[in-house]
Motif scaffolding. Structure first.
Motif, PDB file in Angstrom:
ATOM      1  N   ILE A  22     -34.247  -5.098 -32.815  1.00 10.49           N
ATOM      2  CA  ILE A  22     -33.013  -4.358 -32.496  1.00 10.49           C
ATOM      3  C   ILE A  22     -32.384  -3.889 -33.812  1.00 10.49           C
ATOM      4  O   ILE A  22     -32.256  -4.672 -34.757  1.00 10.49           O
ATOM      5  N   GLU A  23     -32.001  -2.617 -33.840  1.00  8.85           N
ATOM      6  CA  GLU A  23     -31.355  -2.091 -35.050  1.00  8.85           C
ATOM      7  C   GLU A  23     -29.839  -2.268 -34.917  1.00  8.85           C
ATOM      8  O   GLU A  23     -29.261  -1.919 -33.874  1.00  8.85           O
ATOM      9  N   PHE A  24     -29.227  -2.824 -35.939  1.00  2.34           N
ATOM     10  CA  PHE A  24     -27.773  -2.988 -35.918  1.00  2.34           C
ATOM     11  C   PHE A  24     -27.141  -1.944 -36.830  1.00  2.34           C
ATOM     12  O   PHE A  24     -27.551  -1.782 -37.981  1.00  2.34           O
ATOM     13  N   LYS A  25     -26.143  -1.235 -36.281  1.00  5.91           N
ATOM     14  CA  LYS A  25     -25.457  -0.197 -37.074  1.00  5.91           C
ATOM     15  C   LYS A  25     -23.976  -0.532 -37.114  1.00  5.91           C
ATOM     16  O   LYS A  25     -23.356  -0.517 -36.040  1.00  5.91           O
ATOM     17  N   PRO A  26     -23.380  -0.859 -38.244  1.00  6.16           N
ATOM     18  CA  PRO A  26     -24.024  -1.073 -39.536  1.00  6.16           C
ATOM     19  C   PRO A  26     -24.859  -2.347 -39.531  1.00  6.16           C
ATOM     20  O   PRO A  26     -24.810  -3.113 -38.555  1.00  6.16           O
TER      21      PRO A  26
END
Ligand SMILES: Cc1cc2nc3c(=O)[nH]c(=O)nc-3n(C[C@H](O)[C@H](O)[C@H](O)COP(=O)(O)OP(=O)(O)OC[C@H]3O[C@@H](n4cnc5c(N)ncnc54)[C@H](O)[C@@H]3O)c2cc1C
Length: 448
Positions: A265-269
């Motif tokens: 999972i990509e976390f932004k930021p």
């Protein structure tokens, strides 16, 4: 991309034990809380997975199977009573009754005097570890390092093999290797082996019944979360594989530690440094099961467990359970060996197992299995391994950091690997962590 126009108070990611527990807590404490559980798979239960009865004639757990710590304080106790599942087996993992075979690499029974001697040496090694836990306040070493000097004094090959057999039991519980495990924190809660019950209908089915029959939780299956965006001060945006964007106030992340380690999972930021460090520091092992059904039972009518002392590499095919009436053997494999096997084809794994079985039962003809199932928890992209453990230099603070909220308290965390102050690695650990986080969220939502 389309946006789900509803706005949720909480979105829970993952519908294993932790996600289910959190959902139940939110549902039970408030009818107003708007929440949804997003689950990547086509089923619920996560690492508690029961495969259908039509394959082997009855359900088989390819993931978790034992309810550990079974007592009224276990969160599953009340459900077990409520669902009236009375078909249960109570398991003692080192059952020394006539139902267990303790055998050497060549199929010979382990002589009782040798096993007695080896057990005593093994217990002395554990004593060293217990002393180390108490005396060394700051320093940590691997289990192997602490016991090495005493272990190296064992000269007799046979005794050494049985001491290895003893030590590999510990590696099975942790799904890891003593060269990696922390001498201070391995098996930090060592009653795991007591009070274990296995439900004949399966642990995965049990969780499914709880989530769907007793609670009818709102669950969106087949929904892989790809990214979580907290850049907006009001809404958190969750991007999913089915091109729907979900909006919510809080997110509870319950995906396995293995998935966090490889950033599925990509976390932004990006997640803060302390969270990333905890994710890296905590250990995450591998255990797999190989289930085989034969046309006949060649290992003995009453035998329910086989314990094997490997000559080559410690712990290979150490533990096998059997359901003699159905002619089924379930072989457990962990750590390096489990990883090696996962890279092989099913047929290659079966050949490996058959060579082993023919070696330990040299006096019988063993036909190829009629049916088999093999778990591959490492290559499963929604688990990436089996369960967490404490490697050198991980400790309770690491687990606390895994559990601690981030992104101004908008991202919450649960799962077996976050269950600080209690056991980690188990289904009940995951469940407790989900309850804990839901309580925190209800407070924030001014509901409790
Ligand atoms: C072989 C094996 C044997 C075991 N034996 C036992 C045992 O006997 N007893 C015991 O107590 N424990 C046992 N365990 C450990 C136990 O299964 C786990 O500790 C427990 O199930 C973890 O629950 P969880 O909710 O933390 O995680 P999971 O059950 O893994 O739930 C996390 C959920 O997140 C989902 N997910 C992952 N990525 C995404 C994404 N990007 N988007 C949406 N959803 C996602 C997953 O599909 C999964 O459903 C065993 C595990 C294995 C593998």
């Amino acid at each position: 991309m389309s946006t789900d126009n509803r706005y949720y108070d909480v979105i829970i990611i993952g519908c294993g034990a932790a996600g289910i527990a959190a959902g139940i807590e939110l549902q039970e404490q408030s009818s107003e809380t708007k929440f949804l559980i997003l689950e990547a798979r086509h089923r619920i239960g996560g690492r508690a997975w029961t495969i259908d009865s039509d394959i082997f004639g009855f359900p088989i757990d390819l993931g978790a199977s034992w309810i550990h710590h079974y007592s009224p304080t276990n969160p599953f106790y009340r459900y077990h009573q409520q669902l009236k599942i009375d078909e249960e087996e109570i398991i003692d993992f080192e059952d020394h009754s006539c139902c267990s075979l303790f055998i050497d690499y060549d199929g010979e029974k382990i002589p009782s005097n040798v096993s007695y001697q080896a057990n005593r040496i093994g217990e002395n090694l554990i004593e060293l570890l217990n002393d180390y836990k108490e005396v060394e306040i700051n320093q940590d070493k691997s289990v192997e390092e602490v016991i090495k000097e005493k272990y190296d004094q064992i000269k007799d090959e046979q005794i050494k093999r049985y001491v290895d057999f003893f030590l590999s039991k510990l590696e099975y519980y942790e799904a890891s290797n003593i060269s990696k495990l922390s001498a201070k924190y391995w098996n930090s809660e060592n009653d795991t082996i007591q009070c274990n019950i296995a439900l004949k209908s399966g642990y995965g089915n049990f969780l499914t019944q709880i989530a769907t029959q007793l609670h009818q939780l709102p669950i969106q299956l087949d929904t892989i979360v790809n990214s979580i965006d907290t850049n907006d001060p009001i809404y958190i945006y969750i991007h999913t594989s089915n091109s729907i964007v979900y909006k919510c106030k809080y997110v509870l992340i319950t995906v396995p530690l293995g998935c966090l380690k490889i950033h599925t999972i990509e976390f932004k930021p990006q997640l803060p440094e302390w969270k990333m460090q905890a994710i890296i520091s905590m250990g995450y092992g591998l255990m797999n099961k190989i289930v085989l059904q034969f046309s006949s039972n060649f290992w003995g009518n009453n035998i329910t467990q086989i314990h094997h002392a490997s000559r080559d590499t410690r712990g290979i095919f150490r533990y096998i359970i059997s359901t003699p009436k159905s002619n089924i053997l379930i072989l457990f494999v962990v750590d390096h060996f489990a990883h090696e096997l996962e890279e092989l084809t099913d047929q290659e794994i079966i050949e490996h197992v058959m060579t082993f079985l023919r070696k330990i039962f040299p006096h019988v003809t063993i036909e190829q299995p009629l049916k088999f199932q093999i778990s591959r928890w490492s290559n499963d992209k929604f688990s990436c391994g089996s369960f967490s453990n404490f490697p050198v230099n991980a400790n309770q603070q690491t687990v606390k950091d895994l559990a601690r909220e981030c992104s101004e308290g908008r991202l919450h965390w649960a799962g077996e690997h976050t269950n600080y102050g209690n056991s980690i690695g188990c289904v009940d650990s995951a469940f407790e962590s989900g309850q804990r986080e839901a309580k925190k969220l209800l407070k924030k939502l001014n509901i409790k």
